[in-house]
Design an enzyme around this catalytic site. Structure first.
Site, PDB file in Angstrom:
ATOM      1  N   GLY A   8      51.719  31.461  64.320  1.00 16.35           N
ATOM      2  CA  GLY A   8      52.481  31.194  63.110  1.00 16.35           C
ATOM      3  C   GLY A   8      53.178  32.469  62.674  1.00 16.35           C
ATOM      4  N   GLY A   9      53.869  32.398  61.581  1.00 19.00           N
ATOM      5  CA  GLY A   9      54.593  33.551  61.054  1.00 19.00           C
ATOM      6  C   GLY A   9      53.698  34.453  60.228  1.00 19.00           C
ATOM      7  CB  ALA A  10      54.483  37.639  58.520  1.00 24.90           C
ATOM      8  CB  SER A  12      51.683  31.441  58.602  1.00 24.85           C
ATOM      9  OG  SER A  12      50.850  31.904  59.655  1.00 24.85           O
ATOM     10  CB  THR A  34      44.291  44.150  68.708  1.00 26.60           C
ATOM     11  OG1 THR A  34      45.080  43.401  67.779  1.00 26.60           O
ATOM     12  CG2 THR A  34      43.520  43.216  69.627  1.00 26.60           C
ATOM     13  CG  HIS A  49      42.256  40.890  57.728  1.00 25.61           C
ATOM     14  ND1 HIS A  49      42.396  39.996  58.755  1.00 25.61           N
ATOM     15  CD2 HIS A  49      43.467  40.967  57.137  1.00 25.61           C
ATOM     16  CE1 HIS A  49      43.637  39.554  58.780  1.00 25.61           C
ATOM     17  NE2 HIS A  49      44.311  40.136  57.811  1.00 25.61           N
ATOM     18  CD  GLU A  61      37.653  49.860  64.290  1.00 25.00           C
ATOM     19  OE1 GLU A  61      38.063  50.937  64.777  1.00 25.00           O
ATOM     20  OE2 GLU A  61      37.307  49.731  63.104  1.00 25.00           O
ATOM     21  CG  ASP A  82      43.552  38.646  63.378  1.00 21.15           C
ATOM     22  OD1 ASP A  82      44.750  38.682  63.692  1.00 21.15           O
ATOM     23  OD2 ASP A  82      43.157  38.331  62.238  1.00 21.15           O
TER      24      ASP A  82
END
Length: 167
Positions: A8-10, A12, A34, A49, A61, A82
């Protein structure tokens, strides 16, 4: 084992959806991040997050070596990666062969036992970027998303927090 790709987009709602999907699987979920906290703004994003997810996640990480991280976290709960788009950016910035690494990832997924939920950005719905680097990244992201979607069991597109099942 399930491979789920959520795109999806930013802003979203992709990450929130992916977290819910990963939590719905048995076992303690593993969050494979990531992103790198290279500046204050990214540090704040990462903190938000983490706060939203809570402390019940195992965190790793992994800016570059994604396949080894997936292999190392086998046998537990679902792994949430993610996001693939940042992983791709990291690979390109490090001048690594992103096409080979995407193929290696796609080839490894059917051999895994624990579920994997991927978050990725859809970057090809806007205007054509005005510079070669941005066009190269947009094209690479589109190719990567197609390759991973091809091996995924499920693909969802999230718009305004609402998931649409594509596959």
């Amino acid at each position: 084992m399930a491979v789920i790709l959520i795109t999806g987009g930013a802003r979203s709602g992709k990450s929130t959806r992916a977290e819910a999907r990963a939590r719905s699987c048995p076992g303690q979920p593993v969050y494979i991040a990531t992103a790198e906290a290279l500046d204050g703004e990214m540090q704040e994003r990462i903190a938000r997050h983490r706060a939203r997810r809570g402390s019940d996640w195992i965190e790793r990480e992994v800016p570059l070596d994604l396949v080894p991280a997936l292999l190392a976290t086998e046998g537990g709960g679902a792994r949430l990666v993610d996001c693939l788009t940042l992983w791709l950016s990291n690979l390109m910035h490090a001048a690594r062969d992103w096409e080979r690494e995407v193929r290696e990832l796609a080839d490894a997924l059917p051999r895994l036992d624990s579920p994997v939920v991927f978050v990725t950005n859809e970057v090809g719905l806007g205007i054509v970027p005005d510079n070669a680097l941005a066009r190269s990244f947009r094209d690479a992201a589109g190719i990567m998303n197609q390759v991973i979607a091809g091996v995924a069991d499920e693909v969802e597109f999230v718009v305004a927090g609402l998931p649409m099942k594509l596959k």
